[in-house]
Design a protein around this motif. Sequence first.
Motif, short mmCIF file in Angstrom:
data_model
loop_
_atom_site.label_atom_id
_atom_site.label_comp_id
_atom_site.label_asym_id
_atom_site.label_seq_id
_atom_site.Cartn_x
_atom_site.Cartn_y
_atom_site.Cartn_z
N ARG A 297 -6.03 -0.17 17.52
CA ARG A 297 -5.56 0.83 16.56
C ARG A 297 -4.10 0.64 16.18
N SER A 298 -3.31 0.06 17.09
CA SER A 298 -1.89 -0.08 16.76
C SER A 298 -1.57 -1.43 16.11
N ALA A 299 -2.57 -2.31 16.02
CA ALA A 299 -2.31 -3.62 15.41
C ALA A 299 -2.04 -3.48 13.91
N THR A 300 -1.18 -4.34 13.42
CA THR A 300 -0.94 -4.39 11.97
C THR A 300 -2.02 -5.28 11.36
N VAL A 301 -2.27 -6.40 12.02
CA VAL A 301 -3.30 -7.34 11.57
C VAL A 301 -4.04 -7.83 12.81
#
Length: 400
Positions: A297-301
């Motif tokens: 959920r916190s990943a940008t990509v």
Amino acid sequence: MFEEYAKYIDEGTLNELKQLAKELKGVRILHVNSTKHGGGVAEILHRMVPLMNELGIETHWEVIRGNVEFFKVTKKIHNLLHMPGRETLSHQDVITYMRQTYENVSHIDTDYYDVVFIHDPQPLGLIVKKKQGQRWIWRCHIDISTPDEEVWKFLEMFVNGYDGSIFHIPEFVREGVQIPAFIIPPSIDPIHDKNRELDEGFIKSTLERFGIDPERPIVLQVSRFDRLKDPIGVIEAYRMVKRRYDCQLVLAGSFADDDPEGAEVYREVMEAKGDDQDIFVLNLPPDSHREINALQRSATVVVQKSIREGFGLVVSEAMWKYKPVIGSNIGGIRRQIINGVTGYLVNSIEGTAFRVKQLLANPKDREEMGRNAHERVRHSFLITRHIKDYLLVVYKLLKS
Ligand code: UDP
């Protein structure tokens, strides 16, 4: 628990599922695989087995036993099915496989069941226990379309004893397999800790715990430590991105009980990381579902740069969390990602780096693709659809 799915799927589908379960009432089903923890098969069975029981179908799950020698052989078989020519199966390997298979034959009770699902090649040899009236299904989670011929010849004599087989995608079916082949892609469970919504506080504290900066972009790959997941290739792509864009790379992984190569690959990854403080190699315990959820959920990509892939559940997991995924143009990844709509399919390290840069630079694209990605998973890759497909195969094999 089933009622919770009504949030994600329409009532008609839920009713169909219940109806099918009613038709199959009294049928006893066994699943057998080679590990309780690590990898997509175990992940699915942990969810599917209780759900099938809840639907009223008595379902059990057994795990075969094996020592390191046995799992070295089965890993070799796995690699040779995916990618022929790197090594060969020796006579000693065959003896090791057969000896352990016969041990498993004596400790796993299959007679009690009407239908037995055997997952992947490791427990394939248990077919020698098949009794009249039973239906045995080989549930193959890997690409066996172009296997090492010697290995295939060895496995084929077991495979042809089954009543049916199931593959993720049509391209995986081996030409010449004499038993019926069904196509059923895997799925994720939206109400599992791995995929449920999380509160922001937990996400924040997870990043803090691992020392990841929430304010800077995060590129993430979640995978067992396995060369076929190409963690080193991901590091190379990240280094290309890093020349232009500030970002952090998170490689979250674990070891699987049935994969003796994990520790060695982990060492290789740590070596490739060197002293780069922006690369986080996380070796997580097998029950880190909420942590992986938080990282996704916190990943940008999210990337999945596998060299070979059965399905790649992690792709659907990230897509469900509204993430655009950049994945290798292979196997089941190709089935999940719609190129340019839900994320990007790539063919090289350079291509991966190019698409990561593109998405880091375009928040609007990320948002739009993330929405499309979530919808794609909702439509095609949820566990309710998966169970329904399995029950249809059981129905077909038992009742027609
Ligand atoms: N997984 C996990 N912890 C890890 C790495 C992976 O829980 O450290 C989970 C991941 O979330 C996914 C599954 O293991 O549910 C991996 O399935 P996939 O089909 O992507 O790959 P496989 O490991 O079966 O080749």
